[in-house]
Design a protein around this motif. Structure first.
Motif, PDB file in Angstrom:
ATOM      1  N   ALA A  35       0.950  -7.089   0.629  1.00 14.89           N
ATOM      2  CA  ALA A  35       1.100  -5.649   0.886  1.00 14.89           C
ATOM      3  C   ALA A  35       2.203  -5.425   1.912  1.00 14.89           C
ATOM      4  O   ALA A  35       2.515  -6.315   2.709  1.00 14.89           O
ATOM      5  N   THR A  36       2.760  -4.243   1.885  1.00 18.09           N
ATOM      6  CA  THR A  36       3.703  -3.840   2.932  1.00 18.09           C
ATOM      7  C   THR A  36       2.976  -2.853   3.854  1.00 18.09           C
ATOM      8  O   THR A  36       1.759  -2.832   3.910  1.00 18.09           O
ATOM      9  N   GLY A  37       3.719  -2.042   4.570  1.00 16.70           N
ATOM     10  CA  GLY A  37       3.106  -1.084   5.487  1.00 16.70           C
ATOM     11  C   GLY A  37       3.005  -1.666   6.889  1.00 16.70           C
ATOM     12  O   GLY A  37       3.379  -2.821   7.136  1.00 16.70           O
ATOM     13  N   THR A  38       2.468  -0.873   7.792  1.00 11.59           N
ATOM     14  CA  THR A  38       2.384  -1.283   9.195  1.00 11.59           C
ATOM     15  C   THR A  38       1.286  -2.321   9.403  1.00 11.59           C
ATOM     16  O   THR A  38       1.423  -3.233  10.220  1.00 11.59           O
ATOM     17  N   THR A  39       0.204  -2.173   8.654  1.00 12.82           N
ATOM     18  CA  THR A  39      -0.981  -2.995   8.910  1.00 12.82           C
ATOM     19  C   THR A  39      -0.714  -4.504   8.865  1.00 12.82           C
ATOM     20  O   THR A  39      -1.128  -5.216   9.783  1.00 12.82           O
ATOM     21  N   PRO A  40      -0.040  -5.047   7.831  1.00 14.33           N
ATOM     22  CA  PRO A  40       0.049  -6.518   7.760  1.00 14.33           C
ATOM     23  C   PRO A  40       1.144  -7.158   8.594  1.00 14.33           C
ATOM     24  O   PRO A  40       1.234  -8.391   8.643  1.00 14.33           O
ATOM     25  N   LEU A  66       2.246  -5.535  -4.143  1.00 13.53           N
ATOM     26  CA  LEU A  66       1.516  -4.443  -4.787  1.00 13.53           C
ATOM     27  C   LEU A  66       2.423  -3.378  -5.378  1.00 13.53           C
ATOM     28  O   LEU A  66       2.138  -2.813  -6.422  1.00 13.53           O
ATOM     29  N   ASP A  67       3.499  -3.057  -4.653  1.00 14.46           N
ATOM     30  CA  ASP A  67       4.183  -1.828  -5.041  1.00 14.46           C
ATOM     31  C   ASP A  67       5.631  -1.784  -4.559  1.00 14.46           C
ATOM     32  O   ASP A  67       6.059  -2.601  -3.736  1.00 14.46           O
ATOM     33  N   TYR A  80      10.518  -1.972  -0.428  1.00 13.41           N
ATOM     34  CA  TYR A  80       9.458  -2.908  -0.057  1.00 13.41           C
ATOM     35  C   TYR A  80       9.922  -4.358  -0.231  1.00 13.41           C
ATOM     36  O   TYR A  80       9.440  -5.248   0.454  1.00 13.41           O
ATOM     37  N   GLY A 132      -3.850  -3.141   2.485  1.00 11.48           N
ATOM     38  CA  GLY A 132      -4.081  -2.147   3.517  1.00 11.48           C
ATOM     39  C   GLY A 132      -4.806  -1.002   2.828  1.00 11.48           C
ATOM     40  O   GLY A 132      -5.066  -1.057   1.622  1.00 11.48           O
ATOM     41  N   GLY A 134      -4.902   3.394   2.512  1.00 15.85           N
ATOM     42  CA  GLY A 134      -4.310   4.668   2.897  1.00 15.85           C
ATOM     43  C   GLY A 134      -5.358   5.582   3.534  1.00 15.85           C
ATOM     44  O   GLY A 134      -6.567   5.382   3.356  1.00 15.85           O
ATOM     45  N   HIS A 138      -6.296   5.265  -0.668  1.00 16.75           N
ATOM     46  CA  HIS A 138      -5.508   4.599  -1.708  1.00 16.75           C
ATOM     47  C   HIS A 138      -5.375   3.099  -1.436  1.00 16.75           C
ATOM     48  O   HIS A 138      -5.429   2.651  -0.281  1.00 16.75           O
ATOM     49  N   ILE A 139      -5.230   2.338  -2.517  1.00 13.34           N
ATOM     50  CA  ILE A 139      -4.902   0.907  -2.413  1.00 13.34           C
ATOM     51  C   ILE A 139      -3.683   0.683  -3.299  1.00 13.34           C
ATOM     52  O   ILE A 139      -3.608   1.213  -4.403  1.00 13.34           O
ATOM     53  N   GLY A 140      -2.733  -0.147  -2.824  1.00 12.18           N
ATOM     54  CA  GLY A 140      -1.425  -0.106  -3.455  1.00 12.18           C
ATOM     55  C   GLY A 140      -1.000   1.350  -3.350  1.00 12.18           C
ATOM     56  O   GLY A 140      -1.229   2.015  -2.333  1.00 12.18           O
ATOM     57  N   ARG A 167       7.410   8.530   8.481  1.00 14.60           N
ATOM     58  CA  ARG A 167       7.706   8.007   9.821  1.00 14.60           C
ATOM     59  C   ARG A 167       8.685   6.839   9.748  1.00 14.60           C
ATOM     60  O   ARG A 167       9.329   6.507  10.730  1.00 14.60           O
ATOM     61  N   LYS A 202      -7.748   5.687  10.019  1.00 14.02           N
ATOM     62  CA  LYS A 202      -8.284   5.057   8.802  1.00 14.02           C
ATOM     63  C   LYS A 202      -9.813   5.143   8.749  1.00 14.02           C
ATOM     64  O   LYS A 202     -10.427   4.649   7.799  1.00 14.02           O
TER      65      LYS A 202
HETATM   66  C1  F6R Z   1       1.622  -1.055   0.821  1.00  9.74           C
HETATM   67  C2  F6R Z   1       0.466  -0.450   0.182  1.00  9.74           C
HETATM   68  C3  F6R Z   1      -0.256   0.702   0.788  1.00  9.74           C
HETATM   69  C4  F6R Z   1      -0.565   0.495   2.274  1.00  9.74           C
HETATM   70  C5  F6R Z   1      -1.308   1.709   2.833  1.00  9.74           C
HETATM   71  C6  F6R Z   1      -1.536   1.570   4.324  1.00  9.74           C
HETATM   72  O1  F6R Z   1       2.135  -2.095   0.026  1.00  9.74           O
HETATM   73  O2  F6R Z   1       0.129  -0.886  -0.854  1.00  9.74           O
HETATM   74  O3  F6R Z   1      -1.454   0.912   0.076  1.00  9.74           O
HETATM   75  O4  F6R Z   1      -1.336  -0.655   2.423  1.00  9.74           O
HETATM   76  O5  F6R Z   1      -0.565   2.867   2.590  1.00  9.74           O
HETATM   77  O6  F6R Z   1      -0.294   1.596   4.963  1.00  9.74           O
HETATM   78  P1  F6R Z   1      -0.155   1.250   6.521  1.00  9.74           P
HETATM   79  O7  F6R Z   1      -0.495  -0.177   6.663  1.00  9.74           O
HETATM   80  O8  F6R Z   1       1.278   1.540   6.836  1.00  9.74           O
HETATM   81  O9  F6R Z   1      -1.106   2.136   7.236  1.00  9.74           O
END
Ligand code: F6R
Length: 242
Positions: A35-40, A66-67, A80, A132, A134, A138-140, A167, A202
């Motif tokens: 996954a991408t995003g801030t969490t990983p 994922l995406d 990504y 992560g 949303g 959401h997932i992905g 952001r 979250k």
């Molecule tokens: C990213 C993804 C998303 C994020 C989700 C949380 O590849 O699939 O589902 O995991 O939007 O994003 P963050 O971690 O930025 O809060």
């Protein structure tokens, strides 16, 4: 669903990295869903650190993300693919040819989706899927909907997701409105799933994922039906859970 409560982001990152690391040590040619995003980001940093120390290596690993935003090429700093290269792949010994992200530059939706599905299927599906979550569950990029998705699809991003992602862009107008995402059924095909969640924003999504009804209005809720799913969440993300 197994719940692991951690104190904060760093604790979450180390625990998630530990689980991924154990997977790769036990099965060096693991197929990882990433996954991408801030969490990983913290977990990737930790894995890079352990790689440099010689504790884990990724030479035989293959990955499926994922995406990807539709319309962005892999060298676009907002893509990504670029994120994965700079946050993780460039710093370990993984063979880039074995790393896969949906092709955002492919305008042919049908082809982009079916070819990604075929790749994941031909790889025998994912051993360990990192997710992560949303704020809307959401997932992905599988957003709340009337039905759970199956394979890779092109989705219109919801306003809340566009706003959450803005952001990371200089100009909010630049946030792409569509993305290719692995479907919920493909995610559920993974043999193990690890969901990482941090922060108070979250908390509702985590509550609904773990304790709510299983409904496509909260896509992550389907993970309750997975036989090997672990949620690693910090106190803030668990603040609405009993
Ligand atoms: C990213 C993804 C998303 C994020 C989700 C949380 O590849 O699939 O589902 O995991 O939007 O994003 P963050 O971690 O930025 O809060």
């Amino acid at each position: 669903m197994k719940l692991i409560r951690v104190k904060d982001y760093d604790d979450m990152s180390r625990k998630v990295a530990n689980i991924i690391s154990a997977q790769v040590i036990l099965k060096p040619n693991s197929v990882l869903g990433l996954a991408t995003g801030t969490t990983p980001i913290g977990a990737y940093k930790q894995l890079i650190d352990w790689y440099h120390k010689g504790d884990v290596d990724f030479a035989e690993v293959s990955t499926y993300n994922l995406d990807e935003y539709r319309g962005l090429t892999g060298d676009d700093p907002q893509s990504y693919r670029y994120f994965m290269n700079t946050q993780f792949f460039d710093h370990v010994d993984i063979d880039k040819a074995n790393t896969h992200v949906p092709d955002g530059s492919n305008p042919d939706i049908e082809e982009a989706c079916s070819s990604y599905d075929k790749m994941v299927k031909d790889a025998g599906y994912v051993d360990l899927q990192l997710l992560g979550i949303g704020r809307n569950g959401h997932i992905g990029f599988n957003e709340p909907a009337d039905a759970f998705s199956k394979g890779t699809q092109c989705v219109d991003l919801t306003e809340s997701t566009i706003e959450a992602n803005s952001r990371l862009f200089d100009d909010p107008e630049d946030v792409p409105r569509q993305a290719y995402t692995m479907g919920v059924q493909t995610i559920m095909n993974a043999r193990m799933i690890v969901v990482a969640a941090t922060g108070e924003d979250k908390a509702q999504a985590v509550h609904d994922m773990v304790f709510g009804a299983v409904t496509p209005q909260c896509p992550a809720s389907i993970l309750q039906l997975h036989t090997n799913c672990v949620v690693v969440a910090d106190d803030a993300a668990l603040s609405l859970c009993p």
